[in-house]
Design a protein around this motif. Structure first.
Motif, PDB file in Angstrom:
ATOM      1  N   UNK A   1       0.870  -1.176   0.000  1.00 12.84           N
ATOM      2  CA  UNK A   1       0.000   0.000   0.000  1.00 12.84           C
ATOM      3  C   UNK A   1       0.908   1.228   0.000  1.00 12.84           C
ATOM      4  N   UNK A   2       0.919   1.964  -1.087  1.00 11.13           N
ATOM      5  CA  UNK A   2       1.881   3.049  -1.270  1.00 11.13           C
ATOM      6  C   UNK A   2       1.136   4.381  -1.375  1.00 11.13           C
TER       7      UNK A   2
ATOM      8  N   UNK B   1      -2.580  10.002  -3.085  1.00 15.47           N
ATOM      9  CA  UNK B   1      -3.437   8.853  -3.357  1.00 15.47           C
ATOM     10  C   UNK B   1      -2.775   7.582  -2.829  1.00 15.47           C
ATOM     11  N   UNK B   2      -3.601   6.589  -2.504  1.00 12.52           N
ATOM     12  CA  UNK B   2      -3.079   5.292  -2.072  1.00 12.52           C
ATOM     13  C   UNK B   2      -3.175   4.300  -3.223  1.00 12.52           C
ATOM     14  N   UNK B   3      -2.023   3.783  -3.628  1.00 12.61           N
ATOM     15  CA  UNK B   3      -1.940   2.759  -4.676  1.00 12.61           C
ATOM     16  C   UNK B   3      -1.742   1.408  -3.996  1.00 12.61           C
ATOM     17  N   UNK B   4      -2.547   0.431  -4.371  1.00 19.23           N
ATOM     18  CA  UNK B   4      -2.368  -0.924  -3.846  1.00 19.23           C
ATOM     19  C   UNK B   4      -1.935  -1.839  -4.987  1.00 19.23           C
TER      20      UNK B   4
ATOM     21  N   UNK C   1      -4.505   0.642 -13.905  1.00 26.95           N
ATOM     22  CA  UNK C   1      -5.067   1.121 -12.650  1.00 26.95           C
ATOM     23  C   UNK C   1      -6.580   1.222 -12.738  1.00 26.95           C
ATOM     24  N   UNK C   2      -7.243   1.109 -11.588  1.00 27.37           N
ATOM     25  CA  UNK C   2      -8.682   1.345 -11.555  1.00 27.37           C
ATOM     26  C   UNK C   2      -9.120   1.799 -10.174  1.00 27.37           C
ATOM     27  N   UNK C   3     -10.321   2.346 -10.131  1.00 28.29           N
ATOM     28  CA  UNK C   3     -11.026   2.583  -8.868  1.00 28.29           C
ATOM     29  C   UNK C   3     -12.248   1.677  -8.846  1.00 28.29           C
ATOM     30  N   UNK C   4     -12.824   1.508  -7.656  1.00 27.47           N
ATOM     31  CA  UNK C   4     -13.993   0.651  -7.473  1.00 27.47           C
ATOM     32  C   UNK C   4     -15.150   1.460  -6.896  1.00 27.47           C
ATOM     33  N   UNK C   5     -16.360   0.896  -7.015  1.00 30.74           N
ATOM     34  CA  UNK C   5     -17.538   1.549  -6.455  1.00 30.74           C
ATOM     35  C   UNK C   5     -18.509   0.503  -5.937  1.00 30.74           C
TER      36      UNK C   5
END
Length: 286
Positions: A198-199, A204-207, A262-266
């Motif tokens: 987890x960076x 922003x936090x990149x996993x 990369x992606x985000x979730x919902x």
């Protein structure tokens, strides 16, 4: 701190094995298969430049295995670790730390190479420390029959013999800090004590999701690989993880999705689902 995605090479695996009990008629919508039922995969890594440290997270399949071995994995494309590092202005000798999410060959194979006269093996990163954890190392070096083909002695033993092997000091299932300067989530469904970095970067936090969620197509909760040693544990881990990612708007960085970085979730009525897809440059360099 500066972070770079690093492409080490593409390969293919059987789509059915990658999606377990999910029918091909469903998984092929997101991960279409070729005539051999193989789907496109990447071996994408992250490079973290932070002060005097240059940390590489995973390093792909490497190039020391036999032609027969690689014939099973249908390598394709022109990416390589050395070419990708060179394009960024680096050389493998610049790497100070190699963090290995786990020790399956497609994640750590690039750690070790043939020596000059091909009589034995040597570290491919001569100035780096290799980071694993004690529990996973013990699991990998005394493998069960299911995973034995993924834990290759030529990838592991030379790390230990070189004196460059280090173990992360594990504090809990999730530790917010580590010797590497980032948080680590430990997950046991795919294999014992897989480590997901987890960076925090540019607010922003990149996993780095490694094999917990190999591709965008694996986001829905029941989409679990046939390779996982404890699929019900993966379900439990994914449920908590996906909800946390959606709630906190974290970014997922895909190691194995050949077409998405990369992606985000919902949250949706059907559970957590894909929100938006991004390239690394779109988020951090635009």
């Amino acid at each position: 701190m500066t972070i770079y995605p690093v492409e080490t090479g593409n390969f293919k695996l059987d789509g059915g094995a990658m999606f377990g009990v999910v029918p091909k008629s469903i998984w092929s919508r997101t991960n279409p298969a070729d005539n051999n039922n193989m789907i496109d995969l990447a071996a994408r890594c992250l490079l973290i430049e932070d002060g005097q440290r240059l940390i590489l997270i995973d390093n792909g399949l490497g190039n020391k295995q036999s032609e027969k071995f690689f014939s099973y994995y249908y390598r394709w494309g022109n990416h390589s670790l050395d070419a990708s590092l060179s394009a960024l202005g680096f050389h493998r000798d610049d790497i100070t730390d190699v963090f290995l999410t786990h020790l399956h060959f497609d994640h750590c194979g690039g750690s070790i190479q043939w020596n000059t006269d091909r009589t034995g093996y040597e570290p491919a990163f001569k100035n780096a420390r290799f980071w694993s954890n004690k529990d996973h190392w013990a699991w990998a070096t005394s493998p069960n029959a299911r995973e034995k083909a993924s834990f290759l002695k030529e990838n592991l033993i030379p790390m230990e013999e070189s004196g460059q092997l280090q173990f992360v000091k594990r504090k809990d299932t999730f530790q917010a800090d580590s010797e590497l300067g980032f948080g680590i989530l430990f997950a046991d469904g795919h294999t014992e004590k897989q480590m997901l970095p987890h960076i925090i970067y540019k607010g922003k936090t990149i996993i780095f999701v490694a094999d917990l969620i190999p591709t965008v197509g694996h986001i829905p909760l029941p989409y679990v690989m046939g390779y996982d040693t404890r699929p019900l544990k993966t379900l439990e881990e994914k449920s908590k993880f996906l909800n946390s990612v959606a709630e906190n708007n974290y970014l997922l960085f895909f190691e194995h999705d050949a077409h998405n970085q990369l992606c985000t979730l919902k949250q949706t009525e059907r559970g957590v689902r894909l929100d938006e897809l991004f390239s690394f440059d779109e988020i951090f360099n635009s």
